[in-house]
Structure formats: structure tokens, C-alpha cells
Design an enzyme around this catalytic site. Structure first.
Site, mmCIF file in Angstrom:
data_model
loop_
_atom_site.group_PDB
_atom_site.id
_atom_site.type_symbol
_atom_site.label_atom_id
_atom_site.label_comp_id
_atom_site.label_asym_id
_atom_site.label_seq_id
_atom_site.Cartn_x
_atom_site.Cartn_y
_atom_site.Cartn_z
ATOM 1 N N VAL A 1 0.833 -1.208 0.000
ATOM 2 C CA VAL A 1 0.000 0.000 0.000
ATOM 3 C C VAL A 1 0.864 1.255 0.000
ATOM 4 C CG1 VAL A 1 -1.642 1.319 1.387
ATOM 5 C CG2 VAL A 1 -1.959 -1.142 1.080
ATOM 6 N N GLY A 2 1.842 1.296 0.901
ATOM 7 C CA GLY A 2 2.695 2.479 0.999
ATOM 8 C C GLY A 2 3.457 2.731 -0.296
ATOM 9 N N SER B 1 -9.073 -1.186 7.708
ATOM 10 C CA SER B 1 -9.375 -2.431 6.998
ATOM 11 C C SER B 1 -10.865 -2.731 7.136
ATOM 12 C CB SER B 1 -8.563 -3.551 7.639
ATOM 13 O OG SER B 1 -9.159 -4.796 7.402
ATOM 14 N N SER B 2 -11.392 -3.502 6.181
ATOM 15 C CA SER B 2 -12.820 -3.851 6.264
ATOM 16 C C SER B 2 -13.104 -4.823 7.414
ATOM 17 C CB SER B 2 -13.298 -4.458 4.941
ATOM 18 O OG SER B 2 -12.538 -5.594 4.611
ATOM 19 N N CYS B 3 -12.054 -5.401 8.028
ATOM 20 C CA CYS B 3 -12.305 -6.346 9.120
ATOM 21 C C CYS B 3 -12.708 -5.652 10.414
ATOM 22 C CB CYS B 3 -11.110 -7.257 9.344
ATOM 23 S SG CYS B 3 -9.724 -6.415 10.066
ATOM 24 N N TYR C 1 -6.256 -7.641 15.262
ATOM 25 C CA TYR C 1 -5.939 -6.637 14.235
ATOM 26 C C TYR C 1 -7.070 -5.603 14.149
ATOM 27 C CZ TYR C 1 -4.811 -4.832 9.563
ATOM 28 O OH TYR C 1 -4.512 -4.029 8.490
ATOM 29 N N PRO D 1 -9.906 0.454 3.547
ATOM 30 C CA PRO D 1 -9.844 -0.296 2.283
ATOM 31 C C PRO D 1 -10.414 -1.708 2.445
ATOM 32 C CG PRO D 1 -7.657 0.465 2.973
ATOM 33 C CD PRO D 1 -8.582 0.617 4.135
ATOM 34 N N THR D 2 -10.968 -2.221 1.368
ATOM 35 C CA THR D 2 -11.359 -3.619 1.316
ATOM 36 C C THR D 2 -10.096 -4.486 1.154
ATOM 37 O OG1 THR D 2 -12.842 -5.138 0.207
ATOM 38 C CG2 THR D 2 -11.652 -3.603 -1.215
ATOM 39 N N ASN D 3 -10.244 -5.800 0.887
ATOM 40 C CA ASN D 3 -9.073 -6.667 0.667
ATOM 41 C C ASN D 3 -8.296 -6.152 -0.549
ATOM 42 O OD1 ASN D 3 -10.910 -8.098 2.312
ATOM 43 N ND2 ASN D 3 -9.903 -10.012 1.799
ATOM 44 N N HIS E 1 -2.372 -13.208 2.272
ATOM 45 C CA HIS E 1 -3.820 -13.180 2.048
ATOM 46 C C HIS E 1 -4.169 -14.120 0.892
ATOM 47 C CE1 HIS E 1 -3.714 -9.272 4.271
ATOM 48 N NE2 HIS E 1 -4.793 -9.808 4.788
ATOM 49 N N TRP F 1 -8.071 -23.201 0.945
ATOM 50 C CA TRP F 1 -8.482 -23.300 2.353
ATOM 51 C C TRP F 1 -9.968 -23.027 2.526
ATOM 52 C CZ3 TRP F 1 -4.253 -19.784 5.031
ATOM 53 C CH2 TRP F 1 -3.008 -20.402 4.883
ATOM 54 N N ARG G 1 -15.551 -12.378 -0.918
ATOM 55 C CA ARG G 1 -14.600 -11.295 -0.670
ATOM 56 C C ARG G 1 -14.593 -10.327 -1.854
ATOM 57 N NH1 ARG G 1 -14.871 -13.374 3.547
ATOM 58 N NH2 ARG G 1 -13.235 -14.058 4.983
ATOM 59 N N ASP H 1 -12.834 -20.440 7.526
ATOM 60 C CA ASP H 1 -13.462 -19.628 6.471
ATOM 61 C C ASP H 1 -13.350 -18.140 6.786
ATOM 62 O OD1 ASP H 1 -14.312 -21.355 4.532
ATOM 63 O OD2 ASP H 1 -16.347 -21.573 5.329
HETATM 64 P P1 GDP Z 1 -9.642 -12.610 5.456
HETATM 65 O O1 GDP Z 1 -10.258 -11.857 4.307
HETATM 66 O O2 GDP Z 1 -9.293 -11.740 6.609
HETATM 67 O O3 GDP Z 1 -10.502 -13.779 5.879
HETATM 68 O O4 GDP Z 1 -8.226 -13.165 5.002
HETATM 69 P P2 GDP Z 1 -7.616 -14.068 3.824
HETATM 70 O O5 GDP Z 1 -7.419 -13.268 2.609
HETATM 71 O O6 GDP Z 1 -6.394 -14.718 4.408
HETATM 72 O O7 GDP Z 1 -8.685 -15.239 3.551
HETATM 73 C C1 GDP Z 1 -9.883 -15.046 2.865
HETATM 74 C C2 GDP Z 1 -10.577 -16.366 2.614
HETATM 75 O O8 GDP Z 1 -9.842 -17.135 1.646
HETATM 76 C C3 GDP Z 1 -10.746 -17.280 3.829
HETATM 77 O O9 GDP Z 1 -12.023 -17.891 3.748
HETATM 78 C C4 GDP Z 1 -9.641 -18.319 3.612
HETATM 79 O O10 GDP Z 1 -9.910 -19.552 4.264
HETATM 80 C C5 GDP Z 1 -9.696 -18.482 2.100
HETATM 81 N N1 GDP Z 1 -8.486 -19.081 1.490
HETATM 82 C C6 GDP Z 1 -8.490 -20.079 0.581
HETATM 83 N N2 GDP Z 1 -7.246 -20.439 0.257
HETATM 84 C C7 GDP Z 1 -6.407 -19.616 0.935
HETATM 85 C C8 GDP Z 1 -4.988 -19.494 1.004
HETATM 86 O O11 GDP Z 1 -4.229 -20.229 0.363
HETATM 87 N N3 GDP Z 1 -4.493 -18.506 1.818
HETATM 88 C C9 GDP Z 1 -5.315 -17.677 2.516
HETATM 89 N N4 GDP Z 1 -4.766 -16.707 3.276
HETATM 90 N N5 GDP Z 1 -6.660 -17.783 2.501
HETATM 91 C C10 GDP Z 1 -7.207 -18.750 1.718
#
Ligand code: GDP
Length: 310
Positions: A16-17, A108-110, A137, A164-166, A180, A203, A210, A270
Site C-alpha cells: 500500500v505504501g 481495513s474492512s475487518c 488486528y 480499504p477492502t481486501n 492473504h 483453504w 470477498r 473460512d
Molecule cells: P480474510 O479476508 O481476513 O478472511 O483473510 P484471507 O485473505 O487470508 O482469507 C480469505 C478467505 O480465503 C478465507 O475464507 C480463507 O480460508 C480463504 N483461502 C483459501 N485459500 C487460501 C490461502 O491459500 N491462503 C489464505 N490466506 N486464505 C485462503
């Protein structure tokens, strides 16, 4: 901001910076101040005091933070809370003491409640419980928003908070465990293609939704808001569009050209089911994103390939 104004970009080597730094350079700003983390530890109160007293920046973009994906946030809970509180406390307080004309704090959106109505309006802050995996966080970022508002209320400081969003883009973190989802999947699909793997492990269930914004678009929005927005509370920055993690994985798979399957690892969390930003406040001010997701992923993938070249 004048073209010769002294502007401190905290976190200029991060995704970002560095995008904000490039944007300011493109716009013709010539007096940009930066420090790497080894030159200035923003967690160190005395060092930050000395830096602000010596440099006296007029404007500050606070884009320095300890960040990471869902597993990093959940594993290093103490570090995410403590380090982010230290960094923002030091920079915001010193900005007040040294008469900074305007500061932008990036959140962050979280920060929004896990089960808030969608899309997330700015007014939903502190209306419910947070998502457990990134609560430390989020608590730090909420404290930062409130700190900016408190300095505005008590001392009339022009400190603004943007959420910001993701994000994804140039200079992202591609660590297999700590990144991420978007950069992590770029890496996983790339390696699976090279190794001829049968499947890539995604995962969680693949069903969380998102929203993703290209970091250069974020930098453009930050610049726009630094010039045009002077209010308390927060303002969302996003695209207003989201997709499931499964659809994201399929898009990245197609862009990278991986021919195998997806496997979902339900032992991984998730996280929050959905966090789509309501960007009407930003749109009403006249800003909209430019880079669409497929194009942005291709640009990020190219950057990833350049970075891993021997
Ligand atoms: P969040 O937006 O704060 O939940 O952070 P992340 O970007 O790490 O994860 C977003 C979503 O993507 C979650 O549901 C994770 O389980 C899923 N995900 C799927 N595969 C991956 C991976 O390889 N890495 C990460 N970080 N998240 C994953």
C-alpha cells in the site's frame, strides 16, 4: 498539499505504501520523506519522537502496519494487536505534537462486525461482535479510527480514517502460510502448474465472499481523499463488487493456465462469511476504481513472475 509540501509515507516499502509513494511521485510531489523499518522502528516511541522532531512532515500517510492473511492474524494475535497499537499511537500522537496539517490513517474492512448487514456501511462500526480470527488486528484498527477522531475533537487535528477492502497488487506478500488469499493462490497455482500437480488446495469451504481492490486504485483513492475529504468517522474504499473464494480460485486458475482440480481443505477457517463494502459515500464524492479484477490479477501475476526470477 502543495507540490513541495513535506509528505511522510509511513510503510513505503509495503504494497500500500509503495503504491501511495508512486502515486505522489506521478502527481509531481518532490518532498517525500521515507524510512525503512530498519532505519526507523515505528514501534519505538523515542525513535518516532526523534524522527518527527527532526523532519517535521506537513502531511502523513499512515500505511505502516503489521498485516497478514487469516492464519497469520489468528496465530500471531499478540503481535498483531501490540505492534499495530504501538505504530499508530506513536505516529498519530507525534503528528499532533508536531503540527502535521493532515494525516490519513489506513484501516481495513475487518473492523466491521462479523455478521453486519451487507454491504457494509460506515455506520455499522461497533454495532456487533468481530470475526474471531482477526479480532486483535481489528481492535487495533478501531482504536486508530477513534484516536484520529479524538485528536480531531479535542485538538482540532485534520486526521482522517479510510477503510480499504481486501487489497492485492505490486509488492504483495506471497508467503504460503501468512499471505492473504489472492497472492497465496497466485503462488499455489503457479507452483502447481510448474510441478504438474493434480490439484491445488484452497483453504476453507470456498463459499466465503470477498471483495478485492488493486493497490494502485487504492493509492489513487487515498490521494483523492487526502485532497477532498476532511471529516471524522471513516470512509470505505472498495469496488462494491465481490465473489466467492471458489470463483476467485477459478479465475486465478484460468489466468495462470493450471489444468488440474481444486480441493477444499475444511480444516482451515473460512473467516467472516462476507465483507462487501458499501462504497456509496466514496462514489458520491466522485471516485470509482479503474482496474477490474481479471486485469488486476494478470498484472499482479506478472509482478510475481518478475520477483521470482533468479
Ligand atoms: P480474510 O479476508 O481476513 O478472511 O483473510 P484471507 O485473505 O487470508 O482469507 C480469505 C478467505 O480465503 C478465507 O475464507 C480463507 O480460508 C480463504 N483461502 C483459501 N485459500 C487460501 C490461502 O491459500 N491462503 C489464505 N490466506 N486464505 C485462503
Amino acid at each position: 498539499m502543495e507540490r513541495h509540501s513535506k509528505i511522510y509515507v509511513a510503510g513505503h516499502r509495503g504494497m500500500v505504501g509503495s503504491a501511495i509513494y508512486r502515486k505522489l511521485q506521478q502527481e509531481g510531489y518532490t518532498n517525500l520523506v521515507t524510512r525503512t523499518s530498519s532505519e526507523l522502528d515505528l514501534k519505538d516511541q523515542l525513535a518516532v519522537t526523534a524522527f518527527f522532531t527532526a523532519e517535521k512532515p506537513e502531511y502523513v500517510f499512515l500505511a505502516a502496519a503489521k498485516v497478514g492473511g487469516i492464519i497469520a492474524n489468528n496465530t500471531y494475535r499478540a503481535d498483531f494487536l501490540y505492534e499495530n497499537l504501538c505504530i499508530q499511537n506513536n505516529v498519530i500522537h507525534q503528528s499532533y505534537l508536531n503540527g502535521v496539517k493532515k494525516l490519513m490513517f489506513l484501516g481495513s474492512s475487518c473492523i466491521y462486525p462479523k455478521l453486519a448487514p451487507q454491504p457494509l456501511k460506515e455506520e455499522y462500526l461497533l454495532t456487533g461482535l468481530l470475526e474471531e480470527t482477526n479480532e486483535p488486528y481489528a481492535i487495533a484498527k478501531i482504536a486508530g479510527i477513534k484516536l484520529c477522531d479524538a485528536y480531531r475533537a479535542q485538538y482540532n487535528c485534520n486526521f482522517i480514517s479510510v477503510m480499504p477492502t481486501n487489497l492485492y497488487g505490486y509488492n504483495d506478500n506471497y508467503h504460503p502460510q501468512n499471505a492473504h488469499v489472492l497472492p497465496a493462490l497466485i503462488r499455489k497455482f503457479h507452483e502447481a502448474k510448474l510441478n504438474g500437480s493434480a490439484a491445488v488446495i484452497v483453504w476453507g469451504s470456498g463459499s466465503p465472499m470477498r471483495e478485492f481492490l488493486f493497490a494502485d486504485d487504492l493509492a489513487d483513492a487515498c490521494y483523492f481523499l487526502m485532497e477532498n475529504y476532511n471529516e471524522n468517522n471513516l470512509i470505505n474504499i472498495g469496488t462494491g463488487e465481490d465473489l466467492t473464494i471458489k470463483d476467485l480460485a477459478l479465475m486465478i486458475k484460468k489466468i495462470i493456465g493450471f489444468k488440474g482440480e481444486l480441493t477444499f481443505d475444511s480444516s482451515k477457517p473460512d473467516g467472516t462469511p462476507r465483507k462487501l463494502m458499501d462504497v456509496s459515500k466514496l462514489h458520491n464524492l466522485g471516485w470509482k476504481h479503474k482496474v477490474e479484477l481479471e486485469e488486476g490479477i494478470s498484472l499482479a501475476y506478472q509482478d510475481f513472475l518478475n520477483k521470482i526470477k533468479p
